[in-house]
Design a protein around this motif. Structure first.
Motif, PDB file in Angstrom:
ATOM      1  N   GLY A 288       0.876  -1.195   0.196  1.00 51.17           N
ATOM      2  CA  GLY A 288      -0.058   0.037   0.042  1.00 51.17           C
ATOM      3  C   GLY A 288       0.924   1.288  -0.178  1.00 51.17           C
ATOM      4  N   GLY A 289       2.094   1.144   0.052  1.00 51.61           N
ATOM      5  CA  GLY A 289       2.944   2.255  -0.191  1.00 51.61           C
ATOM      6  C   GLY A 289       3.699   2.638   1.236  1.00 51.61           C
ATOM      7  N   GLU A 290       3.196   2.131   2.331  1.00 47.60           N
ATOM      8  CA  GLU A 290       3.789   2.350   3.954  1.00 47.60           C
ATOM      9  C   GLU A 290       4.975   1.798   3.844  1.00 47.60           C
ATOM     10  OE1 GLU A 290       0.997   0.447   3.217  1.00 47.60           O
ATOM     11  OE2 GLU A 290      -0.686   1.500   4.247  1.00 47.60           O
ATOM     12  N   LYS A 291       5.974   2.668   4.181  1.00 52.29           N
ATOM     13  CA  LYS A 291       7.227   1.929   4.530  1.00 52.29           C
ATOM     14  C   LYS A 291       8.078   2.770   5.688  1.00 52.29           C
ATOM     15  CE  LYS A 291       9.353   5.122   0.797  1.00 52.29           C
ATOM     16  NZ  LYS A 291      10.010   5.064  -0.306  1.00 52.29           N
ATOM     17  N   GLY A 292       8.962   1.991   6.350  1.00 55.40           N
ATOM     18  CA  GLY A 292       9.597   2.363   7.413  1.00 55.40           C
ATOM     19  C   GLY A 292      10.202   1.295   8.042  1.00 55.40           C
ATOM     20  N   THR A 293      10.875   1.598   9.482  1.00 53.87           N
ATOM     21  CA  THR A 293      11.473   0.637  10.191  1.00 53.87           C
ATOM     22  C   THR A 293      10.459   0.079  11.280  1.00 53.87           C
ATOM     23  OG1 THR A 293      13.616   1.835  10.027  1.00 53.87           O
ATOM     24  CG2 THR A 293      13.446   0.256  11.579  1.00 53.87           C
ATOM     25  N   ILE A 294      10.531  -1.370  11.349  1.00 50.31           N
ATOM     26  CA  ILE A 294       9.821  -1.899  12.236  1.00 50.31           C
ATOM     27  C   ILE A 294      10.268  -1.551  13.968  1.00 50.31           C
ATOM     28  CG2 ILE A 294       8.749  -4.135  13.225  1.00 50.31           C
ATOM     29  CD1 ILE A 294       8.741  -5.148  10.334  1.00 50.31           C
ATOM     30  N   VAL A 295       9.474  -0.954  14.368  1.00 47.94           N
ATOM     31  CA  VAL A 295       9.952  -0.667  16.049  1.00 47.94           C
ATOM     32  C   VAL A 295       9.444  -1.591  17.000  1.00 47.94           C
ATOM     33  CG1 VAL A 295      11.039   1.538  15.478  1.00 47.94           C
ATOM     34  CG2 VAL A 295       8.560   1.171  16.293  1.00 47.94           C
ATOM     35  N   LYS A 296       8.208  -2.025  16.436  1.00 50.00           N
ATOM     36  CA  LYS A 296       7.671  -2.943  17.677  1.00 50.00           C
ATOM     37  C   LYS A 296       6.568  -3.833  16.962  1.00 50.00           C
ATOM     38  CE  LYS A 296       4.877  -2.097  21.639  1.00 50.00           C
ATOM     39  NZ  LYS A 296       3.974  -1.125  22.820  1.00 50.00           N
ATOM     40  N   MET A 297       6.591  -4.985  17.538  1.00 47.35           N
ATOM     41  CA  MET A 297       5.693  -6.148  17.017  1.00 47.35           C
ATOM     42  C   MET A 297       4.908  -6.461  18.121  1.00 47.35           C
ATOM     43  SD  MET A 297       8.405  -8.308  14.502  1.00 47.35           S
ATOM     44  CE  MET A 297       7.026  -9.197  13.818  1.00 47.35           C
ATOM     45  N   THR A 298       3.386  -6.379  18.116  1.00 50.76           N
ATOM     46  CA  THR A 298       2.554  -7.007  19.022  1.00 50.76           C
ATOM     47  C   THR A 298       1.840  -8.078  18.562  1.00 50.76           C
ATOM     48  OG1 THR A 298       0.921  -5.335  18.506  1.00 50.76           O
ATOM     49  CG2 THR A 298       2.380  -4.659  19.883  1.00 50.76           C
ATOM     50  N   ALA A 299       0.825  -8.635  19.345  1.00 53.21           N
ATOM     51  CA  ALA A 299       0.112  -9.690  19.020  1.00 53.21           C
ATOM     52  C   ALA A 299      -0.899  -9.270  18.018  1.00 53.21           C
ATOM     53  CB  ALA A 299      -0.735 -10.177  20.147  1.00 53.21           C
ATOM     54  N   ARG A 300      -1.202  -7.941  17.749  1.00 51.89           N
ATOM     55  CA  ARG A 300      -2.224  -7.469  16.938  1.00 51.89           C
ATOM     56  C   ARG A 300      -1.607  -6.557  15.627  1.00 51.89           C
ATOM     57  NH1 ARG A 300      -4.827  -3.225  15.140  1.00 51.89           N
ATOM     58  NH2 ARG A 300      -3.746  -1.953  16.558  1.00 51.89           N
ATOM     59  N   ALA A 301      -0.544  -5.733  15.852  1.00 51.26           N
ATOM     60  CA  ALA A 301      -0.137  -5.229  14.713  1.00 51.26           C
ATOM     61  C   ALA A 301       1.315  -5.046  14.828  1.00 51.26           C
ATOM     62  CB  ALA A 301      -0.975  -3.997  14.674  1.00 51.26           C
ATOM     63  N   CYS A 302       2.105  -4.291  13.746  1.00 49.30           N
ATOM     64  CA  CYS A 302       3.520  -3.970  13.832  1.00 49.30           C
ATOM     65  C   CYS A 302       3.427  -2.510  13.751  1.00 49.30           C
ATOM     66  CB  CYS A 302       4.213  -4.410  12.564  1.00 49.30           C
ATOM     67  SG  CYS A 302       4.336  -6.411  12.556  1.00 49.30           S
ATOM     68  N   VAL A 303       4.354  -1.822  14.288  1.00 43.83           N
ATOM     69  CA  VAL A 303       4.499  -0.454  14.351  1.00 43.83           C
ATOM     70  C   VAL A 303       5.713   0.074  13.380  1.00 43.83           C
ATOM     71  CG1 VAL A 303       4.845   1.671  15.727  1.00 43.83           C
ATOM     72  CG2 VAL A 303       3.575  -0.272  16.746  1.00 43.83           C
ATOM     73  N   LEU A 304       5.467   0.824  12.289  1.00 42.20           N
ATOM     74  CA  LEU A 304       6.421   1.183  11.536  1.00 42.20           C
ATOM     75  C   LEU A 304       6.944   2.870  12.020  1.00 42.20           C
ATOM     76  CD1 LEU A 304       5.153  -0.064   7.937  1.00 42.20           C
ATOM     77  CD2 LEU A 304       6.480  -1.401   9.892  1.00 42.20           C
ATOM     78  N   THR A 306       8.728   5.986  10.473  1.00 42.98           N
ATOM     79  CA  THR A 306       9.163   6.595   9.280  1.00 42.98           C
ATOM     80  C   THR A 306      10.269   7.212   9.415  1.00 42.98           C
ATOM     81  OG1 THR A 306       7.733   8.599   9.171  1.00 42.98           O
ATOM     82  CG2 THR A 306       6.691   6.673   8.382  1.00 42.98           C
ATOM     83  N   PHE A 307      11.052   7.753   8.333  1.00 41.19           N
ATOM     84  CA  PHE A 307      12.328   8.540   8.595  1.00 41.19           C
ATOM     85  C   PHE A 307      11.993   9.841   9.251  1.00 41.19           C
ATOM     86  CE2 PHE A 307      10.618  10.255   4.531  1.00 41.19           C
ATOM     87  CZ  PHE A 307      10.974  11.665   4.434  1.00 41.19           C
ATOM     88  N   ASP A 308      10.625  10.427   9.183  1.00 44.67           N
ATOM     89  CA  ASP A 308      10.427  11.798   9.684  1.00 44.67           C
ATOM     90  C   ASP A 308       9.782  11.556  11.152  1.00 44.67           C
ATOM     91  OD1 ASP A 308       8.177  10.647   8.828  1.00 44.67           O
ATOM     92  OD2 ASP A 308       7.209  12.513   7.849  1.00 44.67           O
ATOM     93  N   GLY A 309       9.944  10.396  11.706  1.00 41.50           N
ATOM     94  CA  GLY A 309       9.421  10.219  13.045  1.00 41.50           C
ATOM     95  C   GLY A 309       8.056   9.755  13.237  1.00 41.50           C
ATOM     96  N   LYS A 310       7.236   9.693  12.081  1.00 43.66           N
ATOM     97  CA  LYS A 310       5.801   9.032  12.322  1.00 43.66           C
ATOM     98  C   LYS A 310       5.963   7.620  12.544  1.00 43.66           C
ATOM     99  CE  LYS A 310       3.831  12.967   9.575  1.00 43.66           C
ATOM    100  NZ  LYS A 310       5.004  13.675   9.259  1.00 43.66           N
ATOM    101  N   TRP A 311       4.849   7.334  13.391  1.00 49.82           N
ATOM    102  CA  TRP A 311       4.527   5.977  13.476  1.00 49.82           C
ATOM    103  C   TRP A 311       3.336   5.343  12.850  1.00 49.82           C
ATOM    104  CZ3 TRP A 311       5.561   3.504  19.178  1.00 49.82           C
ATOM    105  CH2 TRP A 311       7.092   3.754  19.337  1.00 49.82           C
ATOM    106  N   ILE A 312       3.513   4.237  12.135  1.00 48.59           N
ATOM    107  CA  ILE A 312       2.365   3.872  11.333  1.00 48.59           C
ATOM    108  C   ILE A 312       1.951   2.360  11.970  1.00 48.59           C
ATOM    109  CG2 ILE A 312       1.263   3.005   9.323  1.00 48.59           C
ATOM    110  CD1 ILE A 312       3.609   4.865   7.797  1.00 48.59           C
ATOM    111  N   VAL A 313       0.695   2.404  12.303  1.00 46.52           N
ATOM    112  CA  VAL A 313       0.531   0.760  12.998  1.00 46.52           C
ATOM    113  C   VAL A 313      -0.297   0.087  11.817  1.00 46.52           C
ATOM    114  CG1 VAL A 313      -1.109  -0.122  14.548  1.00 46.52           C
ATOM    115  CG2 VAL A 313      -0.019   2.063  15.233  1.00 46.52           C
TER     116      VAL A 313
END
Length: 444
Positions: A288-304, A306-313
């Motif tokens: 879908g175009g989302e990209k970033g570094t995986i900083v957290k993996m939970t039982a429901r979702a992964c948190v990415l 981005t280079f500008d500090g935003k978190w994408i669940v």
């Protein structure tokens, strides 16, 4: 009014009983001997505590060391305030045995023993416990219980609570079982939370394991700890586990029908942890175009991130059912390219050597698996278009800015070689030269 009069009558009965006991103690030689033994026990406990406490502090002092043994010694030193009441409790217990063997009675010294136990519990809550939850539990549970034990009312109150039954449908349990369950539940889940934190810290320190394996071990340990705590709590409360199994089956059907997405994300999270194809620290790009570094993996979702500090669940299901580009999983080296152009007046045969040498001189550009490679891409309208490909050890996610440094190097190299980077030129020819009586002299 009847309840109030019943309470007053019972209270007066307790007071009369206490008065009779006190009079019996004052007139009994055995009671006086117990008072003497009690005073002797207190004196011996104070004397022994004053002699033992400094010696214990010297022997258990860990200094400035930060080891497991030092931490254990510091924890043991926190119990020194309990030394005097515990010694007094032990001495009075021995005195009680003596008086019961000699006089057949030891109620006075037994009362003193229980009072010392109450004092030890109070000091334990005030000076030893530091966790807020345990301190609250000790203040409102341990201290009142030991106070009732000290005055001899604990057994009567416990019996009354056992006889008071609460019925919820086919489930029947006593008030005592409910109180016991609440206390045990609080302690078990606090202990589970503490154990989970300790085990998680230990597992995450095992560098020889893959990050995905460590995350899976942490989640499995968490489920095991809290599952065992729940089953143990059910057993303590006296609840039939077969009824819990039936209830769990019904809940499972409800979850399967009503919470399909959550169940799918949970199962997808387990698959991700087992396979290890994506893990914490990987730089990924989703379909879908989302990209970033995986900083957290939970039982429901992964948190990415981005280079500008935003978190994408991102729900875990997306990592299983859609295409995912993992820039980190195949290895640490990645290839990028920088585009540039030169003028048509340039001897383009010299360009590759100039640019490859300039890019290879950058400290972050790798020579393996391949060095910089300058390629001719196209003949444009106003320029000859080139691209230089290079390998770096890492991901250009916007934080490292490899591309910017490479473009600066290309610009400086072209300037040093006196190679022009063109800009668009336009020639406009006016065929109808007569415009309102004005005759232009030439072309613009």
């Amino acid at each position: 009014m009847e309840k109030q009069s019943e309470f007053v009558t019972r209270l007066m009965g307790w007071l009369n009983q206490a008065s009779e006991v006190a009079q019996g103690w004052l007139l009994s030689p055995a009671a006086w001997s117990q008072f003497a033994l009690l005073a002797l026990a207190v004196f011996a406990a104070v004397y022994a505590a004053r002699r033992i406490a400094p010696l214990a502090r010297r022997m258990l002092n860990p200094g400035d060391k930060d080891t497991a043994v030092a931490t254990t010694l510091r924890f043991a030193l926190r119990f020194l305030p309990l030394l005097m009441p515990l010694l007094a409790y032990g001495f009075t217990a021995a005195g009680e045995e003596v008086t019961r063997s000699l006089f057949g009675s030891g109620d006075v010294i037994a009362l003193g023993k229980r009072v010392f136990f109450f004092l030890a519990a109070r000091l334990f809550v005030q000076q030893v416990l530091r966790d807020p939850f345990l301190k609250l539990l000790g203040k409102y549970v341990l201290v009142p219980v030991t106070a009732l034990y000290a005055v001899g009312l604990l057994d009567d109150i416990a019996l009354r609570l056992e006889e008071t039954i609460i019925a919820l449908g086919n489930i029947r349990f006593s008030v005592m079982a409910l109180i016991r369950g609440l206390i045990a539940g609080g302690l078990l889940f606090w202990l589970g939370s503490w154990s989970n934190r300790q085990s998680a810290d230990y597992i995450k320190k095992q560098e020889e394991l893959r990050p995905a394996t460590r995350e899976l071990a942490v989640k499995a340990t968490e489920v095991a700890i809290f599952g065992a705590a729940f089953l143990l709590l059910m057993s303590i409360m006296g609840i039939d586990l077969t009824a819990v199994a039936l209830l769990g089956g019904a809940l499972g059907v409800g979850i399967g029908l009503g919470l399909q997405q959550i169940a799918a994300n949970f199962v997808s999270g387990i698959i991700l942890l087992i396979e290890g194809q994506t893990t914490v620290g990987d730089y990924v790009e989703l379909d879908g175009g989302e990209k970033g570094t995986i900083v957290k993996m939970t039982a429901r979702a992964c948190v990415l991130e981005t280079f500008d500090g935003k978190w994408i669940v991102v729900p875990n299901e997306h990592f299983v059912t859609t295409r995912v580009v993992n820039y980190s999983d195949a290895g640490s080296a990645n290839r990028y390219e920088a585009l540039f152009s030169v003028g048509y007046d340039t001897d383009i045969n010299k360009v590759p050597a100039v640019i490859e040498a300039a890019v290879a001189a950058l400290d972050f550009v790798l020579q393996q698996p391949d060095g910089p490679d300058c390629e001719l891409r196209a003949f444009g309208e106003s320029s000859v278009d080139f691209a230089v490909e290079y390998w770096v050890n890492g991901v250009d996610d916007g934080k490292n800015k490899y591309g910017s440094v490479v473009l600066f190097a290309i610009w400086n190299a072209l300037k040093a070689a006196q190679i022009e980077m063109p800009y668009p030129h336009r020639v406009v020819e006016i065929k109808n030269t007569e415009i309102k009586g004005v005759m232009p002299k030439g072309m613009i």
